[in-house]
Design a protein around this motif. Structure first.
Motif, PDB file in Angstrom:
ATOM      1  N   SER A  53      47.371  43.638  40.665  1.00  0.00           N
ATOM      2  CA  SER A  53      46.453  44.786  40.695  1.00  0.00           C
ATOM      3  C   SER A  53      45.064  44.311  41.090  1.00  0.00           C
ATOM      4  CB  SER A  53      46.389  45.439  39.316  1.00  0.00           C
ATOM      5  OG  SER A  53      45.307  46.351  39.274  1.00  0.00           O
ATOM      6  N   PRO A  54      44.329  45.114  41.839  1.00  0.00           N
ATOM      7  CA  PRO A  54      42.928  44.789  42.102  1.00  0.00           C
ATOM      8  C   PRO A  54      42.124  44.662  40.808  1.00  0.00           C
ATOM      9  CG  PRO A  54      43.665  46.518  43.574  1.00  0.00           C
ATOM     10  CD  PRO A  54      44.761  46.310  42.569  1.00  0.00           C
ATOM     11  N   VAL A  55      42.553  45.345  39.759  1.00  0.00           N
ATOM     12  CA  VAL A  55      41.846  45.271  38.480  1.00  0.00           C
ATOM     13  C   VAL A  55      41.783  43.814  38.010  1.00  0.00           C
ATOM     14  CG1 VAL A  55      41.924  45.989  36.052  1.00  0.00           C
ATOM     15  CG2 VAL A  55      42.569  47.608  37.874  1.00  0.00           C
ATOM     16  N   VAL A  56      42.858  43.100  38.211  1.00  0.00           N
ATOM     17  CA  VAL A  56      42.909  41.690  37.830  1.00  0.00           C
ATOM     18  C   VAL A  56      42.469  40.806  38.995  1.00  0.00           C
ATOM     19  CG1 VAL A  56      44.444  39.808  37.117  1.00  0.00           C
ATOM     20  CG2 VAL A  56      44.753  42.107  36.183  1.00  0.00           C
ATOM     21  N   GLY A  57      43.065  41.047  40.148  1.00  0.00           N
ATOM     22  CA  GLY A  57      42.899  40.132  41.284  1.00  0.00           C
ATOM     23  C   GLY A  57      41.486  40.068  41.828  1.00  0.00           C
ATOM     24  N   ASN A  58      40.771  41.180  41.812  1.00  0.00           N
ATOM     25  CA  ASN A  58      39.403  41.139  42.335  1.00  0.00           C
ATOM     26  C   ASN A  58      38.551  40.139  41.558  1.00  0.00           C
ATOM     27  OD1 ASN A  58      40.129  43.110  44.140  1.00  0.00           O
ATOM     28  ND2 ASN A  58      38.927  44.758  43.217  1.00  0.00           N
ATOM     29  N   GLN A  59      38.693  40.164  40.246  1.00  0.00           N
ATOM     30  CA  GLN A  59      37.897  39.260  39.416  1.00  0.00           C
ATOM     31  C   GLN A  59      38.379  37.814  39.569  1.00  0.00           C
ATOM     32  OE1 GLN A  59      35.111  39.983  37.967  1.00  0.00           O
ATOM     33  NE2 GLN A  59      34.901  37.816  37.364  1.00  0.00           N
ATOM     34  N   VAL A  60      39.694  37.634  39.627  1.00  0.00           N
ATOM     35  CA  VAL A  60      40.237  36.280  39.781  1.00  0.00           C
ATOM     36  C   VAL A  60      39.745  35.656  41.088  1.00  0.00           C
ATOM     37  CG1 VAL A  60      42.361  34.944  40.125  1.00  0.00           C
ATOM     38  CG2 VAL A  60      42.260  36.703  38.351  1.00  0.00           C
ATOM     39  N   LEU A  61      39.714  36.460  42.122  1.00  0.00           N
ATOM     40  CA  LEU A  61      39.230  35.954  43.421  1.00  0.00           C
ATOM     41  C   LEU A  61      37.814  35.417  43.296  1.00  0.00           C
ATOM     42  CD1 LEU A  61      37.480  36.958  46.222  1.00  0.00           C
ATOM     43  CD2 LEU A  61      39.522  35.550  46.474  1.00  0.00           C
ATOM     44  N   VAL A  62      36.973  36.182  42.643  1.00  0.00           N
ATOM     45  CA  VAL A  62      35.574  35.759  42.491  1.00  0.00           C
ATOM     46  C   VAL A  62      35.497  34.435  41.727  1.00  0.00           C
ATOM     47  CG1 VAL A  62      33.357  36.370  41.442  1.00  0.00           C
ATOM     48  CG2 VAL A  62      34.698  38.113  42.638  1.00  0.00           C
ATOM     49  N   GLU A  63      36.297  34.331  40.691  1.00  0.00           N
ATOM     50  CA  GLU A  63      36.294  33.091  39.902  1.00  0.00           C
ATOM     51  C   GLU A  63      36.819  31.912  40.717  1.00  0.00           C
ATOM     52  OE1 GLU A  63      38.719  34.153  36.592  1.00  0.00           O
ATOM     53  OE2 GLU A  63      37.288  35.666  35.864  1.00  0.00           O
ATOM     54  N   GLU A  64      37.854  32.150  41.488  1.00  0.00           N
ATOM     55  CA  GLU A  64      38.501  31.052  42.217  1.00  0.00           C
ATOM     56  C   GLU A  64      37.629  30.491  43.338  1.00  0.00           C
ATOM     57  OE1 GLU A  64      41.546  29.509  41.942  1.00  0.00           O
ATOM     58  OE2 GLU A  64      41.979  30.536  40.059  1.00  0.00           O
TER      59      GLU A  64
END
Lengths: 257, 268
Positions: A53-64
């Motif tokens: 989900s973008p709900v999770v993945g958007n934030q993970v992308l920023v962290e990664e």
């Protein structure tokens, strides 16, 4: 062609559950491969944005990709009605704070209709702010007609939208997309898997180099193919430089957040 | 940046003097579902020159649809470029009489090096009885058979390939597209049968696959192809030369294996 700086518009990181022969889990591995083939920068999305989900993945992308100056982030969108992501101005403020400069839509995986009925003024704002919206070639499923009808309808509803069709696929689909290039000046093609012999040169001569963006669709696809194809395409050095990276840099500089 | 002299030379000049390419999977002419800008013989030869391709082996698109008209058309072209352009005779199992007549004429056409099967397009299994005359012919002459293969196919998956490879050890099978989507099984077939080679068209684009093929099957069992006039050879070349393999493996894939396979089968 010395001094040409490659900026890949279509790469992802993460561990997709299936469908990718050799995934690229981390930003570090991505940067190593970019170094190997000679690519300077990349616009990145994350497998979780698409698969979970973008709900999770958007934030993970920023962290990664935090701290990696060569990598620029992109986020996925969802229909405003379900209120899963920040709304209105808050969404664009969050993008600015995260350093995100582009968006993706995955209507097939996320099960929504990518149209004005669903996205209304949100995509008007995306167009007004000149934020590039990327759509994968499978947005309408495996049937190319469905995807190109979707793109055609979306552009009819949002003619000022900066829209990029990504991961084109090896079958040349010129009969579908050339009318869109003719009609909509802010419609762009990611050239990953646009392998057609002589295709690049013809598109440049007909529509101009500014409508094409260098991309690889990594890690589903190898970086070496499009890198070599563009390096040796029979186009002017000016056109090569534009496709390799300057077009994407210009688009990202135009973004107003 | 990649340190391979072969890769550097291709990047800088578009060609490699020490490694001219042999393309074992090409076509010719326009095709129904795709617009191809460069499909005339002159355009295709210009592409070969631009990309450092020494020779290609083609089956005509027309022949995939109409074996009588198309094979004749393909031969009329390749016979204008002996030593540069070779052909596969397309065999369509739905036209056994025409196929038999063309096989009987095989020896009169020196640019032929083998047969081309497209079981998916012809909707007939590679293991079917109607392919038997062509396979027996190929076995008697120890020919190359380039067959389209694809994963999860009722016509030309890895199991079909394994069956014909077992039954006809005298035939050298090139697995077109390496059973795209069922790569692991295709690699197992290529590892088991000395007469099966992995052919790279379209498969080359899958990240990590070439490395896996080299590791598990060996570079000596892989041949280069790119469906010309469909795909820009530089795309395919880029995938091979920028893969994480040795220059020896690159040279084997791009050139040496195909030369070995063609040895004794080229008549001009």
């Amino acid at each position: 062609m010395a001094g040409i700086s490659y900026f890949d518009c279509n790469v992802s990181i993460g561990r997709p559950k299936s469908g990718v022969y050799r995934p690229c889990p981390t930003a570090g591995e991505l940067l190593a491969e970019m170094d190997w083939v000679g690519v300077d920068q990349a616009l990145v999305h994350h497998a979780l944005m698409r698969g979970q989900s973008p709900v999770v993945g958007n934030q993970v992308l920023v962290e990664e990709i935090a701290g990696e100056e060569r990598l620029v982030g992109s986020w996925a969108i969802l229909p405003p009605q379900t209120r899963e992501l920040p709304q209105g101005e808050d969404f664009f403020t969050a993008m600015a704070q995260a350093g995100v400069r582009a968006l993706w839509a995955f209507p097939m995986e996320h099960r929504y209709l990518l149209n004005r009925l669903t996205f209304g003024p949100f995509l008007d704002q995306v167009a007004e702010r000149r934020i590039p919206l990327f759509i994968p070639r499978n947005a309408g499923g495996t049937d190319p007609v469905a995807t190109w009808q979707l793109v055609s309808q979306l552009l009819a509803e949002y003619p000022k939208l900066t829209l990029v069709l990504a991961a084109h696929g090896p079958w040349g689909e010129d009969r579908y997309f050339r009318p869109l290039l003719e009609r909509y000046p802010r419609f762009y093609l990611d050239i990953s898997r646009y392998e057609l012999d002589g295709g690049l040169g013809e598109l440049v001569s007909l529509y101009g180099a500014e409508r094409l963006l260098y991309g690889s669709n990594f890690p589903a696809n190898a970086m070496g193919g499009p890198r070599m194809m563009l390096a040796r395409a029979e186009i002017s050095e000016e056109a090569r430089r534009a496709i390799a990276g300057d077009n994407l840099r210009r688009l990202l500089q135009e973004v107003q957040l | 940046m990649i340190d391979s002299p072969i890769a550097r030379e291709f990047l800088e000049t578009g060609r490699c003097q020490s490694c001219p390419i042999i393309d074992m999977h090409a076509h010719y002419g326009p095709f129904s579902g795709i617009y191809m800008p460069n499909h005339t013989p002159e355009q295709m030869l210009a592409t070969l020159d631009r990309c450092g391709v020494e020779l290609i082996v083609s089956s005509g698109h027309t022949a995939l649809e109409d074996v009588v008209r198309g094979n004749a058309e393909m031969l009329s072209i390749t016979e204008r470029y002996p030593g540069r352009w070779y052909a596969y005779l397309v065999y369509n199992p739905h036209y056994p009489a025409e196929g038999q007549a063309q096989l009987e004429e095989y020896d009169r056409h020196p640019t032929l090096v083998g047969l081309k099967f497209h079981p998916s397009m012809h909707a007939y299994p590679l293991t079917g009885e109607a392919y038997r005359p062509a396979l027996e012919f190929a076995a008697a002459r120890r020919l190359i058979v380039l067959t389209h293969t694809w994963g999860d196919s009722p016509y030309n998956g890895p199991e079909h390939l394994a069956q014909v490879a077992e039954r006809y050890p005298e035939v050298t099978f090139l697995a077109g597209h390496s059973c795209h989507g069922e790569f692991q099984k295709c690699m197992e077939v290529a590892r088991k049968y000395p007469n099966v080679y992995l052919e790279l068209t379209a498969a080359y684009a899958v990240r990590g696959l070439i490395e896996q093929m080299v590791e598990t099957v060996g570079a000596h069992k892989i041949v280069f192809g790119c469906d010309l006039p469909w795909f820009d050879p530089h795309y395919a070349i880029g995938c091979v030369v920028m893969a994480h393999i040795s220059d020896g493996a690159r040279r084997a894939i791009l050139r040496e294996n195909a030369l070995r396979i063609l040895e004794g089968r080229r008549r001009v």
